[in-house]
Design an enzyme around this catalytic site. Structure first.
Site, PDB file in Angstrom:
ATOM      1  N   ILE A   8      -5.367   2.571   6.106  1.00 37.45           N
ATOM      2  CA  ILE A   8      -6.728   2.859   6.572  1.00 37.45           C
ATOM      3  C   ILE A   8      -7.602   3.006   5.336  1.00 37.45           C
ATOM      4  O   ILE A   8      -7.125   3.462   4.281  1.00 37.45           O
ATOM      5  CB  ILE A   8      -6.753   4.144   7.444  1.00 37.45           C
ATOM      6  CG1 ILE A   8      -8.104   4.342   8.112  1.00 37.45           C
ATOM      7  CG2 ILE A   8      -6.359   5.382   6.638  1.00 37.45           C
ATOM      8  CD1 ILE A   8      -8.083   5.379   9.249  1.00 37.45           C
ATOM      9  N   HIS A  27       0.836  -1.217   0.000  1.00 40.54           N
ATOM     10  CA  HIS A  27       0.000   0.000   0.000  1.00 40.54           C
ATOM     11  C   HIS A  27       0.862   1.255   0.000  1.00 40.54           C
ATOM     12  O   HIS A  27       1.855   1.333   0.718  1.00 40.54           O
ATOM     13  CB  HIS A  27      -0.947   0.001   1.208  1.00 40.54           C
ATOM     14  CG  HIS A  27      -2.091  -0.946   1.022  1.00 40.54           C
ATOM     15  ND1 HIS A  27      -1.922  -2.312   1.066  1.00 40.54           N
ATOM     16  CD2 HIS A  27      -3.395  -0.726   0.719  1.00 40.54           C
ATOM     17  CE1 HIS A  27      -3.086  -2.898   0.815  1.00 40.54           C
ATOM     18  NE2 HIS A  27      -3.986  -1.960   0.604  1.00 40.54           N
ATOM     19  N   GLN A  73      -5.423   6.619  -6.282  1.00 41.89           N
ATOM     20  CA  GLN A  73      -5.448   8.045  -6.620  1.00 41.89           C
ATOM     21  C   GLN A  73      -6.855   8.604  -6.358  1.00 41.89           C
ATOM     22  O   GLN A  73      -7.011   9.649  -5.731  1.00 41.89           O
ATOM     23  CB  GLN A  73      -5.063   8.222  -8.102  1.00 41.89           C
ATOM     24  CG  GLN A  73      -4.776   9.662  -8.525  1.00 41.89           C
ATOM     25  CD  GLN A  73      -3.390  10.156  -8.095  1.00 41.89           C
ATOM     26  OE1 GLN A  73      -2.434   9.395  -7.999  1.00 41.89           O
ATOM     27  NE2 GLN A  73      -3.283  11.446  -7.817  1.00 41.89           N
ATOM     28  N   PHE A 129       1.163   2.699   7.441  1.00 41.89           N
ATOM     29  CA  PHE A 129      -0.161   2.883   8.037  1.00 41.89           C
ATOM     30  C   PHE A 129      -1.211   2.699   6.940  1.00 41.89           C
ATOM     31  O   PHE A 129      -1.135   3.346   5.897  1.00 41.89           O
ATOM     32  CB  PHE A 129      -0.252   4.298   8.616  1.00 41.89           C
ATOM     33  CG  PHE A 129      -1.614   4.693   9.099  1.00 41.89           C
ATOM     34  CD1 PHE A 129      -2.136   4.148  10.262  1.00 41.89           C
ATOM     35  CD2 PHE A 129      -2.368   5.624   8.397  1.00 41.89           C
ATOM     36  CE1 PHE A 129      -3.393   4.526  10.722  1.00 41.89           C
ATOM     37  CE2 PHE A 129      -3.628   6.010   8.846  1.00 41.89           C
ATOM     38  CZ  PHE A 129      -4.139   5.458  10.015  1.00 41.89           C
TER      39      PHE A 129
HETATM   40  C1  2AL Z   1      -4.824   3.632   1.061  1.00 43.45           C
HETATM   41  C2  2AL Z   1      -5.162   3.811  -0.294  1.00 43.45           C
HETATM   42  O1  2AL Z   1      -4.360   3.973  -1.216  1.00 43.45           O
HETATM   43  N1  2AL Z   1      -6.520   3.785  -0.357  1.00 43.45           N
HETATM   44  C3  2AL Z   1      -7.006   3.597   0.895  1.00 43.45           C
HETATM   45  O2  2AL Z   1      -8.196   3.532   1.179  1.00 43.45           O
HETATM   46  N2  2AL Z   1      -5.933   3.515   1.752  1.00 43.45           N
HETATM   47  N3  2AL Z   1      -3.527   3.618   1.501  1.00 43.45           N
HETATM   48  C4  2AL Z   1      -3.181   3.526   2.813  1.00 43.45           C
HETATM   49  N4  2AL Z   1      -1.861   3.554   3.093  1.00 43.45           N
HETATM   50  O3  2AL Z   1      -4.036   3.424   3.696  1.00 43.45           O
END
Ligand code: 2AL
Length: 175
Positions: free
Chosen positions: A121, A67, A85, A119
């Site tokens: 989320i 991620h 994005q 992290f």
């Molecule tokens: C992301 C992401 O790209 N889309 C999402 O809901 N959470 N990335 C993240 N590090 O939490």
């Protein structure tokens, strides 16, 4: 979604459609294809969840490491996956105040150095303020807790991506 359409896909087509429901982990779609036919989108989602749960700890950490950072360089450069994005932009992460941007970037760096994964989320279930607040509070959790929470968030992201795909496939089959 027409499950007949999904179940008739060969694995290349299935990967084209579902390859990024878990960010940058096409292996997961490639693996669950074996479990078709799926009776519903929920059944497909359950296969994905069960596959993730069956992974060893290193595999789960690997998923988190795929991620991208929230509000990181890639978002500003526009080089994230189209899914990411869209999610990060809609959550307002492209229009942070300079203070919020530096707070998020410092917290992200501390989080990564503590846990050795980023992290994660589900940003579509949050906004700028709750994302920063959650990051500030989750950083005090144990690595075990964060692995579990991070994977739960990955499953929420997957759920919303599957819903998007469902509505797109339904639209396409109506044409
Ligand atoms: C992301 C992401 O790209 N889309 C999402 O809901 N959470 N990335 C993240 N590090 O939490």
């Amino acid at each position: 979604m027409e499950m007949r359409t999904v179940n008739s896909m060969n694995y290349e087509q299935f990967l084209d459609v579902f390859g990024n429901v878990i960010e940058k982990c096409p292996l997961i779609a490639a693996a669950v294809w074996t479990g078709r036919p799926f009776s519903s989108v929920s059944a497909l989602e359950k296969n994905i969840g069960d596959f993730i749960d069956s992974l060893p700890r290193s595999g789960k950490e690997g998923i988190l490491r795929c991620h991208p950072d929230l509000a990181g360089r890639e978002l500003l450069r526009g080089t994230l996956s189209p899914d990411s994005q869209g999610e990060q932009s809609r959550a307002g992460l492209t229009s942070l105040t300079p203070a919020q941007r530096s707070q998020l970037s410092e917290l992200n760096a501390s989080y990564k150095s503590r846990f050795n994964f980023p992290f994660v989320i589900c940003v579509r279930m949050n906004d700028r303020e709750t994302i920063i607040q959650q990051l500030g509070s989750r950083i005090s959790n144990s690595p075990e807790q964060e692995l579990q929470i991070g994977i739960q968030e990955v499953k929420k992201i997957c759920h919303l991506r599957l819903l998007d795909i469902s509505s797109q496939v339904s639209q396409a089959t109506k044409l």
